[in-house]
Scaffold this active site. Structure first.
Site, PDB file in Angstrom:
ATOM      1  N   GLU A  33      11.033 -14.256  -3.555  1.00 12.70           N
ATOM      2  CA  GLU A  33      11.352 -12.829  -3.428  1.00 12.70           C
ATOM      3  C   GLU A  33      12.811 -12.685  -3.019  1.00 12.70           C
ATOM      4  O   GLU A  33      13.237 -13.219  -1.998  1.00 12.70           O
ATOM      5  CB  GLU A  33      10.442 -12.169  -2.396  1.00 12.70           C
ATOM      6  CG  GLU A  33      10.793 -10.722  -2.070  1.00 12.70           C
ATOM      7  CD  GLU A  33      10.869  -9.826  -3.299  1.00 12.70           C
ATOM      8  OE1 GLU A  33      11.903  -9.132  -3.446  1.00 12.70           O
ATOM      9  OE2 GLU A  33       9.922  -9.820  -4.107  1.00 12.70           O
ATOM     10  N   GLY A  38       6.700  -7.195  -0.728  1.00 12.20           N
ATOM     11  CA  GLY A  38       6.015  -5.909  -0.831  1.00 12.20           C
ATOM     12  C   GLY A  38       6.270  -5.200  -2.142  1.00 12.20           C
ATOM     13  O   GLY A  38       5.441  -4.426  -2.610  1.00 12.20           O
ATOM     14  N   GLY A  39       7.443  -5.440  -2.721  1.00 10.08           N
ATOM     15  CA  GLY A  39       7.733  -4.824  -4.005  1.00 10.08           C
ATOM     16  C   GLY A  39       8.056  -3.344  -3.906  1.00 10.08           C
ATOM     17  O   GLY A  39       8.050  -2.751  -2.827  1.00 10.08           O
ATOM     18  N   THR A  40       8.334  -2.751  -5.051  1.00  8.77           N
ATOM     19  CA  THR A  40       8.730  -1.340  -5.110  1.00  8.77           C
ATOM     20  C   THR A  40       7.688  -0.423  -4.483  1.00  8.77           C
ATOM     21  O   THR A  40       8.028   0.500  -3.741  1.00  8.77           O
ATOM     22  CB  THR A  40       8.967  -0.921  -6.572  1.00  8.77           C
ATOM     23  OG1 THR A  40      10.049  -1.686  -7.108  1.00  8.77           O
ATOM     24  CG2 THR A  40       9.315   0.559  -6.667  1.00  8.77           C
ATOM     25  N   CYS A  41       6.412  -0.666  -4.758  1.00  8.10           N
ATOM     26  CA  CYS A  41       5.357   0.240  -4.293  1.00  8.10           C
ATOM     27  C   CYS A  41       5.411   0.428  -2.781  1.00  8.10           C
ATOM     28  O   CYS A  41       5.424   1.554  -2.290  1.00  8.10           O
ATOM     29  CB  CYS A  41       3.993  -0.295  -4.706  1.00  8.10           C
ATOM     30  SG  CYS A  41       2.622   0.752  -4.170  1.00  8.10           S
ATOM     31  N   HIS A 444     -22.162  21.223  -4.754  1.00  7.56           N
ATOM     32  CA  HIS A 444     -21.490  22.533  -4.699  1.00  7.56           C
ATOM     33  C   HIS A 444     -21.022  22.806  -3.271  1.00  7.56           C
ATOM     34  O   HIS A 444     -21.738  22.517  -2.315  1.00  7.56           O
ATOM     35  CB  HIS A 444     -22.472  23.631  -5.130  1.00  7.56           C
ATOM     36  CG  HIS A 444     -21.924  25.015  -4.994  1.00  7.56           C
ATOM     37  ND1 HIS A 444     -21.033  25.553  -5.904  1.00  7.56           N
ATOM     38  CD2 HIS A 444     -22.095  25.960  -4.027  1.00  7.56           C
ATOM     39  CE1 HIS A 444     -20.711  26.781  -5.514  1.00  7.56           C
ATOM     40  NE2 HIS A 444     -21.343  27.052  -4.373  1.00  7.56           N
TER      41      HIS A 444
END
Length: 460
Positions: A33, A38-41, A444
């Site tokens: 890395e 963690g990356g972009t997200c 409902h």
């Protein structure tokens, strides 16, 4: 040179779980890395933006609570507190992802920049200045994508914002001009409008959300217009210059040439695959004309044993697609399944408020394919739950096969559009017809209950 059974380049939403699973299966595995695990997200995508969007929604609800009989006279936005909360959540998620890697037996984390030196050989320029040379039997590329900076005269000479840098802005922009009217641009536009900014969105296409049906784009524009967000389409941006009061954007559209003065500019004109620095020529891996790595239905490149996952391979650029890429590759390699990307559902959600959620094909695509289809459409103004909550902007739209009654696709603009769309996605995956839903029983009053009414429209 250190040799591994498997090397993953990029610790994002596909790379991280894949690395852990391969190591747990007994493979000697490394993950590389260059930035932050963690990356972009996690770092500058889904996690931080949706955290900040929650704050923006709270501000909007407080300001508009009067229509529900709740008067809140003074609503203040504390941007520093919002950023602090966002950072705490990002740090929590990021630390968890990194801990997961470091505590997995048989998995080595390299923090540095990787590039190919041979077919299955890599050089890693470590953050501490050292260089490591690695090789592997299997290599998986999960390097993601980055912001495209359009070639606009003067843009590179000013301090523009990107979807990453705007996350740490220290003051609410007085007037934010956004270049690009798609998912990223519209999410940020509404968010900062609710924080207190004046917003102008500039889109070069005839309408925002160019991949959506016209009526979907029009409905989103009604939402934005209701919040006094200016959206200009069919725009050509001629230049950007720095002026005493901030920045000036010279544009040309149907009304002619003019200037828009603003305090900040956000570039949200798309993203491109991060392949330029990978040294792919040394590996023999093929790319398309946009820089995406070319893969087959099993996500393997033209080089046997080298795979690409997530945004770097092109196609739908969504976190959940990257994660699904990982599950396909892992299960095929370790569990000996024969999974492919062919015909998998592509759901997605834009987190404006109301949300825009989509799955399957649009009416435009059905028409282009020459299908025998019908369309059901229900405005949210006719949905009981929407009326009760005061959230009547939006609509539900479904495209169905006229003969088989199967659902081909759906678009939902609603407060919980993503959840409603997921009901329809499950129906599509399970072969449930629109008629089954038309007469189905739902609790409902829920938003999903109104799917009865949506498909009732096809009775005529």
């Amino acid at each position: 040179m250190k040799h591994y059974d498997a090397i993953i380049i990029g610790a994002g939403q596909a790379g991280t779980p894949l690395a852990k699973k391969l190591a747990e299966s007994g493979m000697k595995t490394a993950i590389i890395e260059k930035r932050i695990v963690g990356g972009t997200c996690i770092i500058d995508g889904c996690t931080p933006t949706k955290t900040m969007i929650a704050s923006a929604r709270a501000a909007f609800q407080a300001r508009t609570a009067g229509k529900l009989g709740v008067v809140i006279p003074d609503v203040k936005v504390d941007l520093k507190k919002i950023i602090k909360r966002k950072n705490e959540i990002v740090d929590l998620f990021q630390a968890s992802a990194e801990k997961g890697i470091k505590t997995t037996k048989g998995l080595k984390l390299y923090l540095g920049k990787a590039s190919f030196t041979g077919t299955k050989e890599l050089k890693v320029e470590m953050k501490d200045g050292k260089t490591e040379n690695l090789s592997a039997d299997l290599i998986f590329i999960n390097t993601g994508a980055k912001t495209i900076i359009p070639d606009i005269h003067g843009l590179k000479d000013v301090d523009y914002l990107t979807s990453t840098s705007i996350l740490d802005i220290e003051e609410i922009p007085e007037h934010l001009v956004i270049i690009g009217g798609n998912y990223i641009g519209l999410e940020f536009g509404q968010m900062f409008a609710r924080f207190g900014s004046k917003i102008t969105v500039l889109e070069k296409a005839p309408h925002v959300l160019a991949k959506e049906d016209q009526e979907i784009a029009d409905e989103i524009c009604k939402v934005l217009d209701n919040e006094k967000i200016e959206v200009l389409t069919s725009v050509t941006i001629e230049s950007v210059t720095k002026i005493k009061s901030g920045l000036s954007v010279r544009i040309e559209d149907e009304s002619g040439a003019r200037k828009i003065n603003c305090s900040h500019i956000l570039v949200a004109a798309g993203r491109k695959a991060q392949t330029d620095d990978l040294g792919l020529t040394y590996s023999g891996i093929k790319k398309d004309d946009k820089g995406h790595i070319i893969v087959n239905e099993k996500l393997e490149t033209n080089i046997k044993g080298i795979y690409a996952l997530g945004d770097v391979k092109g196609g739908p650029a969504f976190t959940h697609i990257a994660y699904n890429d990982y599950t396909i590759v892992y299960r095929n390699l370790i569990e000996k399944t024969k999974l492919t990307t062919k015909n998998r559902p592509i759901p997605y959600c834009m987190f404006t408020d109301p949300q825009l959620a989509r799955v399957g094909i649009s009416e435009t695509e059905a028409k282009e394919q020459g299908l025998n289809y019908k369309v059901a459409l229900l405005p949210m103004a006719n949905v009981a739950r929407g009326i009760e909550t005061g959230e009547t902007f939006g609509l539900m739209k479904a495209v169905v096969d006229a003969k088989t009654k199967q659902i081909l696709g759906a678009a939902v603009i609603a407060a919980d559009g993503g959840e409603i769309m997921s009901v329809l996605q499950m129906a599509m995956q399970g072969g449930i017809t629109y008629e089954d839903i038309r007469y189905g029983i739902f609790a409902h009053p829920t938003y999903s209950e109104s799917l009865n009414n949506l498909f009732m429209k096809l009775d005529d």
